[in-house]
Design an enzyme around this catalytic site. Structure first.
Site, PDB file in Angstrom:
ATOM      1  N   GLU A 228     -39.155  31.328 -32.882  1.00  0.00           N
ATOM      2  CA  GLU A 228     -38.595  30.173 -32.188  1.00  0.00           C
ATOM      3  C   GLU A 228     -37.398  30.627 -31.365  1.00  0.00           C
ATOM      4  OE1 GLU A 228     -40.329  27.467 -32.883  1.00  0.00           O
ATOM      5  OE2 GLU A 228     -39.169  25.791 -32.098  1.00  0.00           O
TER       6      GLU A 228
ATOM      7  N   LYS B 282     -36.300  24.489 -40.144  1.00  0.00           N
ATOM      8  CA  LYS B 282     -37.216  24.365 -39.000  1.00  0.00           C
ATOM      9  C   LYS B 282     -36.362  24.263 -37.738  1.00  0.00           C
ATOM     10  CE  LYS B 282     -41.217  21.890 -37.194  1.00  0.00           C
ATOM     11  NZ  LYS B 282     -40.609  21.593 -35.871  1.00  0.00           N
TER      12      LYS B 282
ATOM     13  N   LYS C 125     -39.755  17.234 -42.648  1.00  0.00           N
ATOM     14  CA  LYS C 125     -38.767  16.887 -41.623  1.00  0.00           C
ATOM     15  C   LYS C 125     -37.625  16.062 -42.198  1.00  0.00           C
ATOM     16  CE  LYS C 125     -40.112  17.146 -37.694  1.00  0.00           C
ATOM     17  NZ  LYS C 125     -40.919  17.384 -36.523  1.00  0.00           N
TER      18      LYS C 125
ATOM     19  N   TYR D 183     -18.809  48.876 -27.130  1.00  0.00           N
ATOM     20  CA  TYR D 183     -20.220  48.695 -26.741  1.00  0.00           C
ATOM     21  C   TYR D 183     -20.295  48.590 -25.211  1.00  0.00           C
ATOM     22  CZ  TYR D 183     -24.735  46.452 -26.018  1.00  0.00           C
ATOM     23  OH  TYR D 183     -25.993  46.152 -25.562  1.00  0.00           O
TER      24      TYR D 183
HETATM   25  C1  LIG Z   1     -47.059  28.853 -38.703  1.00  0.00           C
HETATM   26  C2  LIG Z   1     -45.809  28.294 -38.094  1.00  0.00           C
HETATM   27  C3  LIG Z   1     -45.865  27.487 -36.945  1.00  0.00           C
HETATM   28  C4  LIG Z   1     -44.694  26.989 -36.402  1.00  0.00           C
HETATM   29  C5  LIG Z   1     -43.463  27.298 -36.988  1.00  0.00           C
HETATM   30  C6  LIG Z   1     -42.238  26.805 -36.462  1.00  0.00           C
HETATM   31  C7  LIG Z   1     -41.040  27.148 -37.094  1.00  0.00           C
HETATM   32  C8  LIG Z   1     -39.728  26.648 -36.580  1.00  0.00           C
HETATM   33  N1  LIG Z   1     -39.699  25.765 -35.585  1.00  0.00           N
HETATM   34  O1  LIG Z   1     -38.684  27.067 -37.076  1.00  0.00           O
HETATM   35  C9  LIG Z   1     -41.032  27.958 -38.240  1.00  0.00           C
HETATM   36  C10 LIG Z   1     -42.227  28.442 -38.762  1.00  0.00           C
HETATM   37  O2  LIG Z   1     -42.261  29.236 -39.847  1.00  0.00           O
HETATM   38  C11 LIG Z   1     -43.454  28.122 -38.142  1.00  0.00           C
HETATM   39  N2  LIG Z   1     -44.620  28.612 -38.668  1.00  0.00           N
END
Ligand SMILES: Cc1ccc2cc(C(N)=O)cc(O)c2n1
Length: 324
Positions: A174, A116, A315, A35
């Protein structure tokens, strides 16, 4: 001359393909050295024939010089935050609120479940398949233009991998810094007597808010898309999960832990499984995001002031402070 031009175009396409295999499918099919050889060959050709350089060439990832400040960007579609759940009861109350609004049985509800990611939400706009603008979430309505910094992130394609790109596509996702990049950054900072970052999220935020893209480029940042904002010129699948798979198919990286869960019991077991995997993922997460998968249902449920009725972030308990 146009023989050279064809050689450049051929190299660009090949490099984009291998970037896709490596960064999106996590399945490189050539050694890194191969690459790098092709990338250097393209750089050499573009250096000898600058008029052949195109903005979306894989070589064009670093801005020339630092910005004086960040321009503001107004989100055409607000970037909303998520309501939180801190227990199974909170999650079940969330589901009950959904049932009260649309008479549907909990076992029939399909959720798209994901970790998340503990990073920064960004919006990336592609026009006719080319990356033209990127912005931070900011306050949800107005963010900062961080296009030059976003272009330095290797797993973000400068061009969508499709013959028929949508006229406009806004990818929301993100940006995070994996543990490896965080440790590497702090080691270097310590060695140079510079300040270290307290955690990967702060390090990612600091790296994205750099006015000099050459500094951002040195930081190990990763995008994982989680949704779509503006979309024009293409008809999308009618479930959230299928939309994420579509994004992946056109070169946008999506988290590998995302799963469909049928009914609340499967969702709660996903939450526990991800909780157990948390320490081995190689990046920080602070919970899970659980979304109603069916888009029509999402639209019927809509939003409460700042947060969608159709999604919740469940969370984890705060992790004891990581000792670095
Ligand atoms: C609608 C929304 C808003 C923030 C979000 C934030 C994350 C996250 N921090 O991974 C994932 C999601 O599916 C999100 N979805």
């Amino acid at each position: 001359f146009n023989q050279i031009q064809q050689q450049c175009e051929q190299l660009r396409e090949t490099l984009r393909y291998h970037e896709y295999q490596y960064h999106v499918l996590d399945n490189p099919i050539i050694p890194d050295a191969e690459y790098d050889r092709m990338m250097n060959q393209l750089k050499q050709l573009e250096q000898n024939y600058p008029q052949l350089i195109t903005a979306d060439s894989p070589t064009q990832r670093v801005g020339a010089k630092p910005l004086a400040s960040f321009a503001q960007v107004r989100h055409e579609i607000p970037m909303l935050s998520l309501d939180n759940a801190f227990s199974d009861e909170d999650f079940l109350a969330f589901v009950k609120r959904i049932q009260d609004r649309i008479n549907v049985d909990t076992t029939d509800l399909t959720f798209c479940c994901e970790p998340k990611l503990d990073g920064l939400a960004v919006s990336i706009l592609y026009v006719d398949g080319k990356l033209v603008q990127a912005a931070t979430r900011g306050d949800g309505t107005t963010g900062e233009d961080i296009t030059l910094n976003i272009r330095t992130i290797r797993n973000i394609p400068l061009q969508l991998l499709t013959e028929h790109p949508p006229h406009r596509l806004e990818v929301r996702g993100e940006i995070f810094m994996p543990h490896m990049g965080f440790e590497q950054l702090n080691e270097k900072a310590l060695a140079k007597g510079e300040k270290t970052f307290a955690n990967p999220r702060n390090a990612a935020a600091g790296s994205l808010r750099q006015l000099d893209p050459r500094i951002t480029r040195q930081r190990m940042l990763v995008l994982n898309a989680y949704g779509i904002g503006i979309v024009e010129g293409v008809s999308l699948p009618d479930t959230h999960y299928a939309r994420l798979q579509w994004l992946k198919s056109i070169g946008i990286p999506v988290n590998s832990e995302i799963q469909l869960c049928q009914g609340v019991d499967q969702v709660l077991s996903f939450y526990r499984v991800i909780g157990e995997k948390r320490t081995q993922l190689g990046y920080d997460i602070d919970g899970t995001v659980l979304k109603i998968n069916d888009i029509a249902l999402q639209e019927r449920l809509g939003f409460i002031s700042k947060a969608p009725r159709w999604a919740i972030a469940y969370k984890f308990p705060a992790q004891e402070e990581l000792t670095v």
